[in-house]
Design a protein around this motif. Structure first.
Motif, PDB file in Angstrom:
ATOM      1  N   LYS A 103       0.661  -1.109   0.186  1.00 47.84           N
ATOM      2  CA  LYS A 103      -0.130  -0.261  -0.085  1.00 47.84           C
ATOM      3  C   LYS A 103       0.669   1.134  -0.342  1.00 47.84           C
ATOM      4  N   ALA A 118      -6.451   9.505  -0.832  1.00 45.71           N
ATOM      5  CA  ALA A 118      -6.609   9.737   0.924  1.00 45.71           C
ATOM      6  C   ALA A 118      -5.206   9.928   0.916  1.00 45.71           C
ATOM      7  N   VAL A 141      -8.846   4.616  10.034  1.00 43.39           N
ATOM      8  CA  VAL A 141      -7.735   3.990   9.339  1.00 43.39           C
ATOM      9  C   VAL A 141      -7.400   3.659   9.345  1.00 43.39           C
ATOM     10  N   LYS A 143      -4.766   0.254   7.620  1.00 44.89           N
ATOM     11  CA  LYS A 143      -4.433  -0.072   6.594  1.00 44.89           C
ATOM     12  C   LYS A 143      -2.826  -1.619   6.693  1.00 44.89           C
ATOM     13  N   VAL A 153      -7.084  -4.454   6.685  1.00 46.87           N
ATOM     14  CA  VAL A 153      -8.113  -2.577   6.556  1.00 46.87           C
ATOM     15  C   VAL A 153      -9.012  -3.120   8.108  1.00 46.87           C
ATOM     16  N   VAL A 155     -11.413  -0.170  10.200  1.00 54.21           N
ATOM     17  CA  VAL A 155     -11.947   1.164   9.896  1.00 54.21           C
ATOM     18  C   VAL A 155     -13.229   1.331  11.146  1.00 54.21           C
ATOM     19  N   GLU A 176      -6.306   9.562   6.006  1.00 51.20           N
ATOM     20  CA  GLU A 176      -7.692  10.217   6.342  1.00 51.20           C
ATOM     21  C   GLU A 176      -9.128   9.068   5.886  1.00 51.20           C
ATOM     22  N   TYR A 177     -10.356   9.501   6.435  1.00 48.19           N
ATOM     23  CA  TYR A 177     -10.762   9.529   5.974  1.00 48.19           C
ATOM     24  C   TYR A 177     -11.081   8.870   5.197  1.00 48.19           C
ATOM     25  N   LEU A 178     -12.172   8.531   3.715  1.00 49.88           N
ATOM     26  CA  LEU A 178     -12.932   8.445   3.272  1.00 49.88           C
ATOM     27  C   LEU A 178     -14.192   8.284   3.121  1.00 49.88           C
ATOM     28  N   GLU A 182     -18.784   3.814  -2.092  1.00 55.75           N
ATOM     29  CA  GLU A 182     -17.649   3.415  -2.876  1.00 55.75           C
ATOM     30  C   GLU A 182     -17.710   2.377  -4.368  1.00 55.75           C
ATOM     31  N   LYS A 204     -18.092  -5.085   1.346  1.00 54.15           N
ATOM     32  CA  LYS A 204     -17.506  -5.553   1.853  1.00 54.15           C
ATOM     33  C   LYS A 204     -17.476  -5.958   3.177  1.00 54.15           C
ATOM     34  N   ASN A 214     -14.691  -5.861   8.031  1.00 56.74           N
ATOM     35  CA  ASN A 214     -13.940  -6.362   6.027  1.00 56.74           C
ATOM     36  C   ASN A 214     -14.020  -7.777   6.029  1.00 56.74           C
ATOM     37  N   VAL A 272      -9.465   5.024  -3.389  1.00 59.58           N
ATOM     38  CA  VAL A 272      -9.071   3.860  -1.632  1.00 59.58           C
ATOM     39  C   VAL A 272      -8.544   2.655  -1.888  1.00 59.58           C
ATOM     40  N   GLU A 273      -7.926   1.685  -2.699  1.00 56.05           N
ATOM     41  CA  GLU A 273      -7.017   0.840  -3.069  1.00 56.05           C
ATOM     42  C   GLU A 273      -6.687   0.888  -4.793  1.00 56.05           C
TER      43      GLU A 273
END
Ligand code: AMP
Ligand code: GLY
Length: 410
Positions: A103, A118, A141, A143, A153, A155, A176-178, A182, A204, A214, A272-273
């Motif tokens: 990541k 983020a 968050v 990861k 992850v 959250v 940072e939280y998004l 999604e 998820k 998740n 996000v990823e």
């Protein structure tokens, strides 16, 4: 064309099924595959993680195109081992698969390419993690930097739990939280040409209402009738093409399936990823609607000739996949529970796509967390959803769990 699909799961079953329906494909093989694939592919008891064994099998079968499904073999260099034998392979190199494998690497590429994501801090100690948590504030968050099958992850608003997760990992990305919905947007690319697929959405969390832990994904649907009109073009221009260009500039071109996991936040879209392979279970409904022959697209990506292949065309209507998981998932999973499909696989417009299944003494049994997905098509998302849940109602095994709100209200 003779094809070999590498991997054991639902995504690989869906890929093998779509390849088997392509008139250009004469043979579909799978390594190792799963019992659901026996009708569409020849199964070979070869470890998907063993690049030399996969390459040996491909050579022995005189395969024209190998398709590597899951991330773990890609990150382990299985596609490189196949290509080293001069065999075309769909799936990025080990170096390019770092886009999913780390990541922190993905964040670095996004920053260099100007891709919206983020804000994030990479941490290796508890003190660094504590400082990063306080910098961003809740919801937190955290990861795991390494591959974790969608389960690395955390959250949530619990600072102690966030810090505990960070301390348990070797290296984490805290970010940072998004907010906002999604979207999973996949693109087939040969490292230059980029063909986005139709957007899909994945569910998820393990429980209805996006509650609980998740998972790898408990269901999915496509298309997204609510998505902004120019979403695909925006993602192509601001995410997919800049990332593919940046990977080429670094000397590690990305060819294969680039999976952009996006959040449509109040401040605009954010990544996000990234994943380096088809998403699971999104691939199941996506391929159910793909009207183009799949093999030409995958081969074009594998051989740098994607511009010669027409861009993907989709059937009208919608498709929905509902995953059935075994007892204990996602914390654990249960094996050996006898599965009764109850004729679900014979319903009109329904496919049962296997993932964690095995044969035991003539019985189909559970053999993993996500056991199978019931996939259905329909004229609308609502119709496809009704058909998928009608199929789910036929399937029984001890401890089966599934969400009841996949694609609900769409
Ligand atoms: P990832 O493995 O990065 O896809 O994360 C798994 C899931 O965690 C995502 O699909 C999101 O639901 C959630 N998630 C990851 N990053 C964030 C973030 N920055 N803000 C909010 N939710 C996130
Ligand atoms: N469905 C999420 C993933 O494939 O990573």
């Amino acid at each position: 064309m003779k094809t070999l699909v590498v991997g054991p799961g639902g995504r690989e079953h869906a890929l093998a099924l779509a390849l088997s329906q392509d008139p250009a494909v004469t043979e579909v093989h799978a390594a190792p595959g799963n019992p659901g694939m026996t009708g569409v592919a020849a199964l070979h008891d070869v470890d998907a993680m063993d690049g030399e064994a996969v390459a040996d099998l491909a050579e022995r079968l005189d395969i024209d195109l190998v398709v590597v499904g899951p991330e773990a073999p890609l990150v382990a260099g299985v596609a490189d081992a196949v290509r080293a034998r001069g065999i075309a392979c769909f799936g990025p190199t080990q170096a390019a698969a770092q886009l999913e494998g780390s990541k922190a690497f993905a964040k670095d590429v996004m920053q260099a390419a100007g891709v919206p994501t983020a804000r994030a801090i990479v941490c290796t100690t508890r003190d660094e993690a504590a400082a990063a948590l306080d910098e961003f504030g809740p919801p937190y968050v955290v990861k795991d930097d390494a591959l974790a099958a969608g389960k690395g992850v955390v959250v949530g608003n619990d600072r102690a739990a966030a810090l505990e997760h960070a301390a348990a990992c070797h290296r984490v990305v805290i970010e940072e939280y998004l907010d906002g919905p999604e979207v999973s947007l996949f693109a087939i690319t040969d490292g230059t040409t980029v063909y986005p697929l139709q957007p899909a959405q994945d569910f998820k969390r393990i429980f209805d209402g996006d509650q609980g832990a998740n998972t790898g994904g408990m269901g999915a649907y496509t298309p997204l009738p609510w998505a902004p009109e120019h979403l695909v073009e925006e993602v192509r221009a601001t995410v997919l093409e800049p990332t593919v260009r940046e990977m080429a500039r670094r000397g590690t071109p990305f060819a294969g399936l680039l999976y952009a996991g996006l959040a449509l936040t109040s401040k605009g879209l954010r990544v996000v990823e990234f994943n380096a392979r088809f998403g699971d279970p999104e691939t199941q409904p996506l391929l159910a609607l793909l009207d183009s022959p799949l093999a030409a697209l995958l081969q074009g990506a594998a051989t740098g000739t994607l511009h010669e292949v027409p861009s993907p065309v989709w059937r009208p209507g919608a498709a929905v996949a509902v995953v059935l998981a075994s007892k204990g998932y996602p914390e654990t999973s249960s094996s050996g529970d006898v599965i009764s499909l109850g004729g679900a696989e014979r319903l009109d417009g329904v496919h049962v796509i296997h993932a964690g299944t095995a044969m035991s003494g003539g019985d189909l049994v559970t053999a993993g967390g996500r056991v199978l997905a019931v996939v259905a098509t329909g004229d609308t998302v609502a119709a496809a959803r009704d058909a998928a849940y009608a199929g789910v109602a036929h399937v029984e095994f001890e401890g089966a769990q599934h969400r009841t709100d996949i694609a609900k209200g769409i």
